[in-house]
Scaffold this motif. Structure first.
Motif, PDB file in Angstrom:
ATOM      1  N   TYR A   1      38.388  70.075  71.414  1.00 45.10           N
ATOM      2  CA  TYR A   1      38.227  70.306  69.982  1.00 45.10           C
ATOM      3  C   TYR A   1      36.887  69.769  69.484  1.00 45.10           C
ATOM      4  CZ  TYR A   1      43.299  71.220  69.555  1.00 45.10           C
ATOM      5  OH  TYR A   1      44.573  71.721  69.665  1.00 45.10           O
ATOM      6  N   THR A   2      36.259  68.919  70.269  1.00 43.43           N
ATOM      7  CA  THR A   2      35.026  68.254  69.885  1.00 43.43           C
ATOM      8  C   THR A   2      33.821  69.090  70.297  1.00 43.43           C
ATOM      9  OG1 THR A   2      36.128  66.138  70.297  1.00 43.43           O
ATOM     10  CG2 THR A   2      33.741  66.086  70.105  1.00 43.43           C
ATOM     11  N   PRO A   3      32.797  69.183  69.457  1.00 42.71           N
ATOM     12  CA  PRO A   3      31.580  69.888  69.875  1.00 42.71           C
ATOM     13  C   PRO A   3      31.088  69.348  71.216  1.00 42.71           C
ATOM     14  CG  PRO A   3      31.458  69.317  67.548  1.00 42.71           C
ATOM     15  CD  PRO A   3      32.695  68.655  68.083  1.00 42.71           C
ATOM     16  N   PRO A   4      30.682  70.223  72.150  1.00 46.41           N
ATOM     17  CA  PRO A   4      30.298  69.780  73.496  1.00 46.41           C
ATOM     18  C   PRO A   4      29.289  68.633  73.516  1.00 46.41           C
ATOM     19  CG  PRO A   4      30.429  72.157  73.434  1.00 46.41           C
ATOM     20  CD  PRO A   4      30.621  71.692  72.013  1.00 46.41           C
ATOM     21  N   ALA A   5      28.340  68.657  72.601  1.00 47.15           N
ATOM     22  CA  ALA A   5      27.328  67.601  72.594  1.00 47.15           C
ATOM     23  C   ALA A   5      27.908  66.239  72.219  1.00 47.15           C
ATOM     24  CB  ALA A   5      26.206  67.971  71.626  1.00 47.15           C
ATOM     25  N   SER A   6      29.025  66.258  71.499  1.00 46.21           N
ATOM     26  CA  SER A   6      29.642  65.012  71.038  1.00 46.21           C
ATOM     27  C   SER A   6      30.731  64.515  71.979  1.00 46.21           C
ATOM     28  CB  SER A   6      30.255  65.227  69.648  1.00 46.21           C
ATOM     29  OG  SER A   6      29.328  65.754  68.746  1.00 46.21           O
ATOM     30  N   ARG A   7      31.143  65.355  72.903  1.00 52.00           N
ATOM     31  CA  ARG A   7      32.295  65.033  73.751  1.00 52.00           C
ATOM     32  C   ARG A   7      32.110  63.756  74.561  1.00 52.00           C
ATOM     33  NH1 ARG A   7      33.923  70.390  76.293  1.00 52.00           N
ATOM     34  NH2 ARG A   7      33.952  70.897  74.067  1.00 52.00           N
ATOM     35  N   PRO A   8      30.949  63.532  75.192  1.00 51.23           N
ATOM     36  CA  PRO A   8      30.794  62.278  75.960  1.00 51.23           C
ATOM     37  C   PRO A   8      30.919  61.036  75.090  1.00 51.23           C
ATOM     38  CG  PRO A   8      29.135  63.884  76.622  1.00 51.23           C
ATOM     39  CD  PRO A   8      29.794  64.416  75.384  1.00 51.23           C
ATOM     40  N   GLY A   9      30.468  61.128  73.839  1.00 46.94           N
ATOM     41  CA  GLY A   9      30.589  59.978  72.945  1.00 46.94           C
ATOM     42  C   GLY A   9      32.029  59.669  72.611  1.00 46.94           C
ATOM     43  N   LEU A  10      32.825  60.713  72.339  1.00 44.07           N
ATOM     44  CA  LEU A  10      34.244  60.491  72.058  1.00 44.07           C
ATOM     45  C   LEU A  10      34.949  59.947  73.296  1.00 44.07           C
ATOM     46  CD1 LEU A  10      36.684  60.645  70.225  1.00 44.07           C
ATOM     47  CD2 LEU A  10      36.924  63.066  70.817  1.00 44.07           C
ATOM     48  N   GLU A  11      34.609  60.464  74.457  1.00 50.72           N
ATOM     49  CA  GLU A  11      35.198  59.953  75.698  1.00 50.72           C
ATOM     50  C   GLU A  11      34.881  58.475  75.870  1.00 50.72           C
ATOM     51  OE1 GLU A  11      35.556  63.262  79.068  1.00 50.72           O
ATOM     52  OE2 GLU A  11      33.501  63.013  78.382  1.00 50.72           O
ATOM     53  N   ALA A  12      33.643  58.087  75.566  1.00 51.40           N
ATOM     54  CA  ALA A  12      33.246  56.682  75.712  1.00 51.40           C
ATOM     55  C   ALA A  12      34.023  55.789  74.758  1.00 51.40           C
ATOM     56  CB  ALA A  12      31.739  56.541  75.473  1.00 51.40           C
ATOM     57  N   LEU A  13      34.226  56.255  73.528  1.00 53.10           N
ATOM     58  CA  LEU A  13      34.977  55.461  72.553  1.00 53.10           C
ATOM     59  C   LEU A  13      36.442  55.308  72.962  1.00 53.10           C
ATOM     60  CD1 LEU A  13      33.451  56.932  69.283  1.00 53.10           C
ATOM     61  CD2 LEU A  13      33.223  54.572  70.087  1.00 53.10           C
ATOM     62  N   LEU A  14      37.040  56.384  73.437  1.00 51.66           N
ATOM     63  CA  LEU A  14      38.426  56.300  73.892  1.00 51.66           C
ATOM     64  C   LEU A  14      38.546  55.403  75.123  1.00 51.66           C
ATOM     65  CD1 LEU A  14      39.545  60.013  73.412  1.00 51.66           C
ATOM     66  CD2 LEU A  14      40.231  58.035  72.038  1.00 51.66           C
ATOM     67  N   ALA A  15      37.529  55.436  75.979  1.00 49.71           N
ATOM     68  CA  ALA A  15      37.541  54.558  77.153  1.00 49.71           C
ATOM     69  C   ALA A  15      37.458  53.096  76.742  1.00 49.71           C
ATOM     70  CB  ALA A  15      36.379  54.912  78.078  1.00 49.71           C
ATOM     71  N   LEU A  16      36.685  52.798  75.692  1.00 45.05           N
ATOM     72  CA  LEU A  16      36.631  51.425  75.188  1.00 45.05           C
ATOM     73  C   LEU A  16      37.999  51.001  74.670  1.00 45.05           C
ATOM     74  CD1 LEU A  16      35.244  48.826  74.254  1.00 45.05           C
ATOM     75  CD2 LEU A  16      34.581  50.043  72.153  1.00 45.05           C
ATOM     76  N   ASP A  17      38.643  51.864  73.894  1.00 44.95           N
ATOM     77  CA  ASP A  17      39.970  51.544  73.378  1.00 44.95           C
ATOM     78  C   ASP A  17      40.961  51.341  74.519  1.00 44.95           C
ATOM     79  OD1 ASP A  17      41.735  51.433  70.899  1.00 44.95           O
ATOM     80  OD2 ASP A  17      42.769  52.945  72.088  1.00 44.95           O
ATOM     81  N   ASP A  18      40.886  52.194  75.543  1.00 44.04           N
ATOM     82  CA  ASP A  18      41.751  52.035  76.720  1.00 44.04           C
ATOM     83  C   ASP A  18      41.540  50.673  77.366  1.00 44.04           C
ATOM     84  OD1 ASP A  18      42.767  54.587  76.459  1.00 44.04           O
ATOM     85  OD2 ASP A  18      41.488  55.467  78.006  1.00 44.04           O
ATOM     86  N   THR A  19      40.283  50.295  77.498  1.00 43.57           N
ATOM     87  CA  THR A  19      39.939  49.044  78.178  1.00 43.57           C
ATOM     88  C   THR A  19      40.478  47.841  77.420  1.00 43.57           C
ATOM     89  OG1 THR A  19      37.930  50.025  79.117  1.00 43.57           O
ATOM     90  CG2 THR A  19      38.021  47.624  79.005  1.00 43.57           C
ATOM     91  N   LEU A  20      40.301  47.835  76.110  1.00 48.71           N
ATOM     92  CA  LEU A  20      40.802  46.714  75.308  1.00 48.71           C
ATOM     93  C   LEU A  20      42.324  46.673  75.330  1.00 48.71           C
ATOM     94  CD1 LEU A  20      38.377  46.983  72.246  1.00 48.71           C
ATOM     95  CD2 LEU A  20      38.187  45.484  74.248  1.00 48.71           C
ATOM     96  N   GLY A  21      42.963  47.834  75.265  1.00 43.65           N
ATOM     97  CA  GLY A  21      44.417  47.871  75.334  1.00 43.65           C
ATOM     98  C   GLY A  21      44.942  47.392  76.671  1.00 43.65           C
ATOM     99  N   ARG A  22      44.218  47.719  77.741  1.00 45.00           N
ATOM    100  CA  ARG A  22      44.647  47.319  79.079  1.00 45.00           C
ATOM    101  C   ARG A  22      44.652  45.793  79.221  1.00 45.00           C
ATOM    102  NH1 ARG A  22      41.136  50.235  81.659  1.00 45.00           N
ATOM    103  NH2 ARG A  22      42.409  52.099  81.274  1.00 45.00           N
ATOM    104  N   ILE A  23      43.733  45.129  78.528  1.00 36.72           N
ATOM    105  CA  ILE A  23      43.716  43.663  78.570  1.00 36.72           C
ATOM    106  C   ILE A  23      45.034  43.113  78.037  1.00 36.72           C
ATOM    107  CG2 ILE A  23      42.657  41.611  77.536  1.00 36.72           C
ATOM    108  CD1 ILE A  23      39.971  43.100  77.657  1.00 36.72           C
TER     109      ILE A  23
END
Length: 214
Positions: free
Chosen positions: A15-37
């Motif tokens: 759903y995200t514009p292709p140019a923005s997709r890596p940024g959204l992935e990075a933000l979700l990965a940060l949230d995943d990482t903090l939650g995993r702690i």
């Protein structure tokens, strides 16, 4: 905290514009990482130390190159160039920190919603070029819905669901811009989780949102 469902994530990222997709992935990965702690740490002091490391590492992104850590490198490369600071992202840590408190009261729930979900969605909106005013409200509802599904204290979980439902109803009362529809879809998924929606109806509703922003 449970991991975000991978099939849902794969769909929503489209759903995200292709140019923005890596940024959204990075933000979700940060949230995943903090939650995993929080999921993998039994001793509050150890959890606090690990969260503090991330807080300081995120703040340093504003003045130093990222270390050899994949999430930090992705944030430095895909998120910070779009105007989101490391200091802003570090604030997400403060949201997760309140879960180390016992018991979780009203103030802690609201802080968690604001600092985890609100910050995450505002950052994602900036990365995506979305101007949706309801992004932070949707993020708060999304975070509270996720929290509610993982709490063993029924009374606190019920209050988290109540707060989540109010925010998600508000957020989905607006029409989402095309750039912001990935965030709207996350809010929809959170509502499905609260209401027990699943199956073909879930997928169909997400596709309708993709087309209309509703």
């Amino acid at each position: 905290m449970k991991d975000f469902q991978k099939p849902d994530r794969a769909l929503i990222l489209t759903y995200t514009p292709p140019a923005s997709r890596p940024g959204l992935e990075a933000l979700l990965a940060l949230d995943d990482t903090l939650g995993r702690i929080l999921r993998t740490t039994r001793e509050p002091m150890v959890g606090q130390m690990r969260l503090t490391w991330w807080f300081e590492a995120l703040e340093r992104l504003d003045r130093e190159p990222p270390p050899a850590e994949p999430v930090l490198r992705a944030l430095a490369g895909e998120v910070l160039p779009r105007g989101v600071t490391g200091t802003t992202l570090a604030g997400m840590v403060e949201g997760w920190e309140v879960l180390l408190e016992e018991p979780l009261g009203e103030t802690a729930l609201r802080t968690f919603a604001r600092e985890r979900g609100g910050r995450l969605f505002r950052a994602a909106a900036a990365v995506s070029g979305a101007a949706d005013e309801q992004a932070a409200v949707a993020g708060e509802g999304w975070a509270l819905a996720d929290l509610a599904s993982n709490l063993s204290d029924r009374q606190v979980a019920a209050r988290a669901r109540e707060l989540a439902r109010a925010r998600l109803v508000e957020a989905m009362g607006w029409r989402w811009s095309r750039a912001g529809r990935a965030l709207g879809a996350l809010a929809l998924l959170a509502r499905f989780d609260l209401e027990g929606g699943s199956g073909a109806g879930r997928v169909g509703r997400l596709l309708l949102h993709r087309l209309t922003g509703r």
